[in-house]
Design an enzyme around this catalytic site. Structure first.
Site, PDB file in Angstrom:
ATOM      1  N   LYS A 118       0.855  -1.192   0.000  1.00  0.00           N
ATOM      2  CA  LYS A 118       0.000   0.000   0.000  1.00  0.00           C
ATOM      3  C   LYS A 118       0.890   1.242   0.000  1.00  0.00           C
ATOM      4  O   LYS A 118       1.449   1.635   1.019  1.00  0.00           O
ATOM      5  CB  LYS A 118      -0.913   0.043   1.235  1.00  0.00           C
ATOM      6  CG  LYS A 118      -1.989   1.094   1.056  1.00  0.00           C
ATOM      7  CD  LYS A 118      -2.390   1.817   2.292  1.00  0.00           C
ATOM      8  CE  LYS A 118      -1.608   3.038   2.640  1.00  0.00           C
ATOM      9  NZ  LYS A 118      -1.677   4.182   1.708  1.00  0.00           N
ATOM     10  N   SER A 154       5.688   7.882   9.509  1.00  0.00           N
ATOM     11  CA  SER A 154       5.862   8.688  10.718  1.00  0.00           C
ATOM     12  C   SER A 154       5.803   7.814  11.973  1.00  0.00           C
ATOM     13  O   SER A 154       5.203   6.734  11.969  1.00  0.00           O
ATOM     14  CB  SER A 154       4.774   9.758  10.778  1.00  0.00           C
ATOM     15  OG  SER A 154       3.509   9.134  10.807  1.00  0.00           O
ATOM     16  N   THR A 155       6.396   8.310  13.027  1.00  0.00           N
ATOM     17  CA  THR A 155       6.407   7.568  14.289  1.00  0.00           C
ATOM     18  C   THR A 155       4.986   7.396  14.824  1.00  0.00           C
ATOM     19  O   THR A 155       4.630   6.334  15.341  1.00  0.00           O
ATOM     20  CB  THR A 155       7.332   8.292  15.292  1.00  0.00           C
ATOM     21  OG1 THR A 155       8.652   8.289  14.727  1.00  0.00           O
ATOM     22  CG2 THR A 155       7.378   7.595  16.637  1.00  0.00           C
ATOM     23  N   ASP A 156       4.137   8.421  14.663  1.00  0.00           N
ATOM     24  CA  ASP A 156       2.751   8.317  15.157  1.00  0.00           C
ATOM     25  C   ASP A 156       2.000   7.185  14.471  1.00  0.00           C
ATOM     26  O   ASP A 156       1.337   6.372  15.126  1.00  0.00           O
ATOM     27  CB  ASP A 156       1.996   9.626  14.914  1.00  0.00           C
ATOM     28  CG  ASP A 156       2.365  10.662  15.957  1.00  0.00           C
ATOM     29  OD1 ASP A 156       3.048  10.281  16.933  1.00  0.00           O
ATOM     30  OD2 ASP A 156       1.992  11.835  15.775  1.00  0.00           O
ATOM     31  N   VAL A 157       2.108   7.140  13.132  1.00  0.00           N
ATOM     32  CA  VAL A 157       1.392   6.075  12.413  1.00  0.00           C
ATOM     33  C   VAL A 157       2.044   4.726  12.710  1.00  0.00           C
ATOM     34  O   VAL A 157       1.355   3.705  12.819  1.00  0.00           O
ATOM     35  CB  VAL A 157       1.305   6.373  10.900  1.00  0.00           C
ATOM     36  CG1 VAL A 157       0.667   5.215  10.155  1.00  0.00           C
ATOM     37  CG2 VAL A 157       0.503   7.647  10.653  1.00  0.00           C
ATOM     38  N   GLY A 158       3.362   4.718  12.906  1.00  0.00           N
ATOM     39  CA  GLY A 158       4.052   3.471  13.280  1.00  0.00           C
ATOM     40  C   GLY A 158       3.445   2.874  14.544  1.00  0.00           C
ATOM     41  O   GLY A 158       3.254   1.660  14.646  1.00  0.00           O
ATOM     42  N   GLU A 166      10.367   1.624   9.975  1.00  0.00           N
ATOM     43  CA  GLU A 166      11.365   2.661   9.674  1.00  0.00           C
ATOM     44  C   GLU A 166      10.650   3.988   9.854  1.00  0.00           C
ATOM     45  O   GLU A 166       9.753   4.317   9.069  1.00  0.00           O
ATOM     46  CB  GLU A 166      11.871   2.520   8.224  1.00  0.00           C
ATOM     47  CG  GLU A 166      12.568   1.221   7.921  1.00  0.00           C
ATOM     48  CD  GLU A 166      13.903   1.070   8.631  1.00  0.00           C
ATOM     49  OE1 GLU A 166      14.503   2.085   9.024  1.00  0.00           O
ATOM     50  OE2 GLU A 166      14.337  -0.077   8.815  1.00  0.00           O
ATOM     51  N   CYS A 181      13.702  11.398   6.104  1.00  0.00           N
ATOM     52  CA  CYS A 181      13.857  10.860   7.457  1.00  0.00           C
ATOM     53  C   CYS A 181      15.276  11.103   7.960  1.00  0.00           C
ATOM     54  O   CYS A 181      15.505  11.299   9.143  1.00  0.00           O
ATOM     55  CB  CYS A 181      13.517   9.377   7.481  1.00  0.00           C
ATOM     56  SG  CYS A 181      14.467   8.430   6.280  1.00  0.00           S
ATOM     57  N   GLU A 192      10.575  16.394  14.522  1.00  0.00           N
ATOM     58  CA  GLU A 192      10.863  16.282  13.091  1.00  0.00           C
ATOM     59  C   GLU A 192      10.033  17.332  12.354  1.00  0.00           C
ATOM     60  O   GLU A 192       8.796  17.319  12.434  1.00  0.00           O
ATOM     61  CB  GLU A 192      10.488  14.873  12.617  1.00  0.00           C
ATOM     62  CG  GLU A 192      10.887  14.596  11.201  1.00  0.00           C
ATOM     63  CD  GLU A 192      10.491  13.194  10.740  1.00  0.00           C
ATOM     64  OE1 GLU A 192       9.324  12.803  10.929  1.00  0.00           O
ATOM     65  OE2 GLU A 192      11.351  12.492  10.178  1.00  0.00           O
TER      66      GLU A 192
END
Ligand code: NAD
Length: 500
Positions: free
Chosen positions: A181, A235-239, A256, A290, A388
């Site tokens: 996706k 992004s870290t939030d979505v991770g 990542e 990144c 970031e």
């Protein structure tokens, strides 16, 4: 330039067929530099996603892909690499239009992507387990390395072709199948790649690509019980949300994520080389990277002069039309991203940093462009030193000693990469050890090789991509314990143990 741009229509690849979304829905992408529609894609829903997972599952469970001789998989991967090179101009053009990045840079990324496919092809023939001939005369142990299964891959918009090429060929090399996706604003090159892979002979169902919003199909992909692993870049939030969704079947997760990467410039460094790399490191890909070197940590004795040179050099960076081959900094990908950058820049002003250059959106006839921006007098506690920004914004901090430099470098939740500029070997090695990040560049910045592992410490991610290490992510280990000759029965009395 924009008058010649035409819209391209795409379809999804599910089970070897090019298809529209089940309900016929589509969405469009507008070039962030030219404000014209450049692509129209199926807006896949959970039904489409479900069909893609069924296809990948069947291609894995029934084969032949996972059991095909490595040499045959390698031939197909090499053909994909050749096709990427042969279509480099077109792929770079699509990438530049959808993402806003300079087309010359996009071209370099296409070539690097081909290199990743070629490297991964070598792993098709170099993935193997282990044996233990040391377990005693009657035992023999084998460690088999097996493909993890169906891998869901979710990718971001900043390096669309490059990032899918960091995952997909490595997963395919070891015999996995995939449901991909791509980010909804840059799906074009991933769909073109799928077409090239199909033409190269990838069997039906091995690679499936569905396009649509993350919340609609990304979360269900991460949660899907028939998916064995998720490989996510974003992004870290979505991770975090991906981890949450993956708990449904405790699938393997590789992440990542973001970074707030420092470049440390010591007084003894080659300052001309450092200057070039600092400017390149922060403005490359409009800072939407990144690995962006978004923090400059400069030794106090040279700080004023070096910062002044950074500002002067930043004034000369060519910002403009991504299709112009002289452009170094193109358009910001979305209005939302531009607002986020401006909000963080405003926070820098409000928290008392000195704005030396830029600080806002550039006035242009069309598109969305951000001025190269430099803040000095930044305190490690400020938001612009910790968060970031994902834009062309540099935060300059100062240090006196190597210990202080390492402390500031490590003072964010991230740990993706860092640059160290010094001619002193002790400083170079000392900093390489002290900085908690997955990649350290010494007297260089942003190089990348398929051989070397890439990934982050802390909130920059989990796991590593690239190199032989990527095989760890896409494989499971299975111990096979084999007994030779007569086996001691459970019922036989053991010496020294009295029966009750
Ligand atoms: P993002 O997290 O917004 O989106 C990434 C992908 O996740 C997209 O395909 C998106 O559709 C999907 N997604 C969104 N919401 C989702 C949800 N709830 N569930 C599942 N999937 C969802 O990231 P982005 O804005 O596309 O990319 C920028 C981010 O990616 C930055 O933080 C950057 O640092 C990071 N990044 C990291 C690396 C790395 O290798 N470490 C490389 C490139 C980008």
């Amino acid at each position: 330039m924009s008058s010649a741009i035409t819209v391209r229509d795409y379809q999804n690849l599910i089970d070897g067929q090019w298809v529209a979304a089940a309900d016929g829905d589509t969405f469009e992408r507008v070039s962030p530099a030219h404000d014209v529609v450049v692509g129209r894609y199926p807006s896949a829903g959970v039904e489409d996603l479900g069909r893609a997972v069924v296809a990948a599952r069947r291609a894995f469970d029934e084969g032949p892909w996972p059991t095909m001789p490595g040499v045959e998989r390698a031939r197909i991967l090499n053909r994909v690499a050749e096709a990427i090179r042969a279509n480099a101009d077109d792929l770079a053009y699509v990438e530049a239009l959808e993402s806003g990045k300079p087309v010359t840079q996009a071209h370099d990324e296409v070539v690097s992507s081909a290199d990743l496919w070629e490297y991964a092809a070598t792993l098709c023939r170099h993935t193997y387990g282990d044996t233990y001939n040391t377990l005693g005369a009657s035992m023999f142990g084998m460690v088999l390395r097996e493909p993890v299964g169906v891998v869901g891959m979710i990718t971001p918009w900043n390096f669309p072709l490059l990032i899918i090429s960091q995952k997909l060929p490595f997963a395919l090399a070891v015999g996995c199948t995939a449901v991909v996706k791509p980010a909804e604003i840059t799906p074009g090159t991933t769909l073109r790649l799928a077409q090239l892979a199909q033409e190269a002979g990838l069997p039906e169902g091995v690679l499936n690509v569905v396009t649509g919003p993350g919340r609609v199909i990304g979360t269900p992909l991460a949660a899907h019980p028939d998916v064995d692993m998720i490989s996510f870049t974003g992004s870290t939030d979505v991770g975090r949300r991906v981890i949450e969704a993956s708990k449904s079947n405790l699938k393997k997760v590789e992440l990542e994520l973001g970074g707030k990467n420092p470049q440390l410039v010591f007084a003894d460094a080659d300052l001309d080389a450092a200057l070039d790399a600092v400017v390149y490191g922060v403005y490359f890909n409009m800072g939407e990277c990144c690995n962006s070197g978004s923090r400059l940590l400069v030794q106090r004795s040279i700080a004023d002069e070096f910062t002044a040179r950074v500002v002067e050099r930043s004034r000369t960076v060519p910002v403009g039309d991504p299709l112009d081959p002289t452009t170094k900094v193109g358009a910001i990908a979305t209005d939302e991203q531009l607002s986020k950058i401006v909000e963080l820049v405003d926070s820098g002003r409000a928290e008392g940093a000195d704005l030396l250059l830029g600080g806002g959106r550039l006035a242009t006839e069309r598109g969305r462009f951000m001025a190269p921006t430099v803040f000095a007098g930044v305190d490690p506690a400020m938001r612009i030193a910790r968060e970031e920004i994902f834009g062309p914004v540099l935060s300059v901090l100062t240090f006196d000693t190597p210990e202080e430099a390492a402390r500031i470098a490590n003072a964010t939740p991230f740990g993706l990469s860092a640059g160290v500029w010094t001619r002193d070997l002790d400083t170079a090695i000392g900093m390489s050890r002290a900085i908690r990040a997955g990649t350290i560049w010494v007297n260089t910045f942003l190089d990348g090789y398929p051989e070397l592992p890439f990934g982050g410490y802390g909130e920059s991610g989990i796991g590593r991509e690239f190199g032989r290490f990527s095989i760890d992510a896409f494989t499971e280990l299975k111990s096979v314990q084999m007994h030779l000759g007569p086996r001691t029965s459970w019922w036989m009395p053991r010496p020294g143990v009295a029966p009750r």
